[in-house]
Write an enzyme that holds these catalytic residues in place. Sequence first.
Site, short mmCIF file in Angstrom:
data_model
loop_
_atom_site.label_atom_id
_atom_site.label_comp_id
_atom_site.label_asym_id
_atom_site.label_seq_id
_atom_site.Cartn_x
_atom_site.Cartn_y
_atom_site.Cartn_z
N ARG A 59 -83.96 -15.28 -38.41
CA ARG A 59 -82.69 -15.81 -37.91
C ARG A 59 -81.71 -14.70 -37.58
O ARG A 59 -80.72 -14.94 -36.88
CB ARG A 59 -82.08 -16.77 -38.94
CG ARG A 59 -82.88 -18.05 -39.12
CD ARG A 59 -82.24 -18.95 -40.15
NE ARG A 59 -80.94 -19.43 -39.70
CZ ARG A 59 -80.10 -20.13 -40.47
NH1 ARG A 59 -80.43 -20.40 -41.72
NH2 ARG A 59 -78.95 -20.54 -40.00
N ARG A 111 -80.65 -11.97 -35.39
CA ARG A 111 -81.00 -11.84 -33.98
C ARG A 111 -81.06 -10.40 -33.47
O ARG A 111 -81.78 -10.09 -32.54
CB ARG A 111 -80.02 -12.65 -33.13
CG ARG A 111 -80.18 -14.16 -33.34
CD ARG A 111 -79.02 -14.94 -32.76
NE ARG A 111 -79.23 -16.38 -32.85
CZ ARG A 111 -79.05 -17.10 -33.95
NH1 ARG A 111 -78.67 -16.50 -35.05
NH2 ARG A 111 -79.28 -18.40 -33.95
N SER A 137 -99.94 -13.68 -37.73
CA SER A 137 -100.03 -14.96 -37.03
C SER A 137 -101.06 -15.89 -37.66
O SER A 137 -102.25 -15.55 -37.76
CB SER A 137 -100.39 -14.73 -35.56
OG SER A 137 -100.65 -15.97 -34.91
N ARG A 190 -104.09 -24.49 -39.63
CA ARG A 190 -102.85 -24.01 -40.25
C ARG A 190 -101.84 -25.12 -40.52
O ARG A 190 -100.86 -24.90 -41.23
CB ARG A 190 -102.20 -22.94 -39.37
CG ARG A 190 -101.47 -23.47 -38.15
CD ARG A 190 -100.69 -22.37 -37.46
NE ARG A 190 -99.90 -22.88 -36.34
CZ ARG A 190 -99.06 -22.13 -35.63
NH1 ARG A 190 -98.92 -20.86 -35.93
NH2 ARG A 190 -98.38 -22.66 -34.64
N ASN A 246 -80.98 -1.78 -36.52
CA ASN A 246 -80.11 -0.61 -36.63
C ASN A 246 -79.36 -0.68 -37.97
O ASN A 246 -79.34 -1.72 -38.63
CB ASN A 246 -79.17 -0.48 -35.43
CG ASN A 246 -78.13 -1.59 -35.35
OD1 ASN A 246 -77.35 -1.80 -36.28
ND2 ASN A 246 -78.10 -2.31 -34.24
N ARG A 297 -78.00 -11.37 -47.58
CA ARG A 297 -79.23 -11.78 -48.27
C ARG A 297 -79.33 -11.31 -49.72
O ARG A 297 -80.25 -11.73 -50.43
CB ARG A 297 -80.43 -11.30 -47.46
CG ARG A 297 -80.48 -11.87 -46.04
CD ARG A 297 -80.35 -13.38 -46.03
NE ARG A 297 -80.53 -13.93 -44.68
CZ ARG A 297 -80.56 -15.22 -44.39
NH1 ARG A 297 -80.39 -16.11 -45.35
NH2 ARG A 297 -80.74 -15.64 -43.15
#
Length: 214
Positions: A79, A81, A89, A151, A167, A178
């Site tokens: 989330r 961005r 995967s 899956r 960055n 977080r």
Amino acid sequence: MKIINAQAYIESDVIGEQLLKSIERYGRVCYKSEDKITDISAQNFAKSIMKMGHESVIEHCSVTVRVICDRGVSHEIVRHRIASYSQESTRYCNYSNEKFGNELVFIKPCFWTGNSAEDAEMYRIWEASLKEVETNYLSLISLGATPQEARTVLPNSLKTEIVMTMNLREWRHFLKLRTDIKAHPQMREVANIILREFKERIPVIFDDIDFKIS
């Protein structure tokens, strides 16, 4: 079935003092004060711009981290961005193959410590559920289902690996959010691992962000 703890590793060759020297070299363009650069001036310059809130300068430097977490935590990570991501995967990874040990790997929930009877029972129910998931996933594959079809039975607790590059300014934003006590416990667990590494390797930039365990 295998159960492991969440992990995080810095993939970049991070040399903290060199990062600060780069930040100083870029940042002094704003003030045309390049003549003040010395062998020992970078740390004080970094402290100065952080104190002023001039954080756009640290956007010029980025760090890549590999996170091993559950799928639920990875959904929260992506989330953010201003970042680049590469993630394991479940469409293409066939966990019934030898290279995956013919088994599923799950992330142990950090909040069920087993210190109480209730904790132990909740963990037992969780573990039993995942054993059934593994049996069903492998059965679907053996019946001819593709990984992207099988899956559909996989839960949030499934282990995933995600490589993320941000960055330094975005890392600060990520870690402030977080590591907060309002964050999901498993998300905070991962963020604290990353923060600990950053504090050890990169001077000044993350000094003002504190660990929040509970």
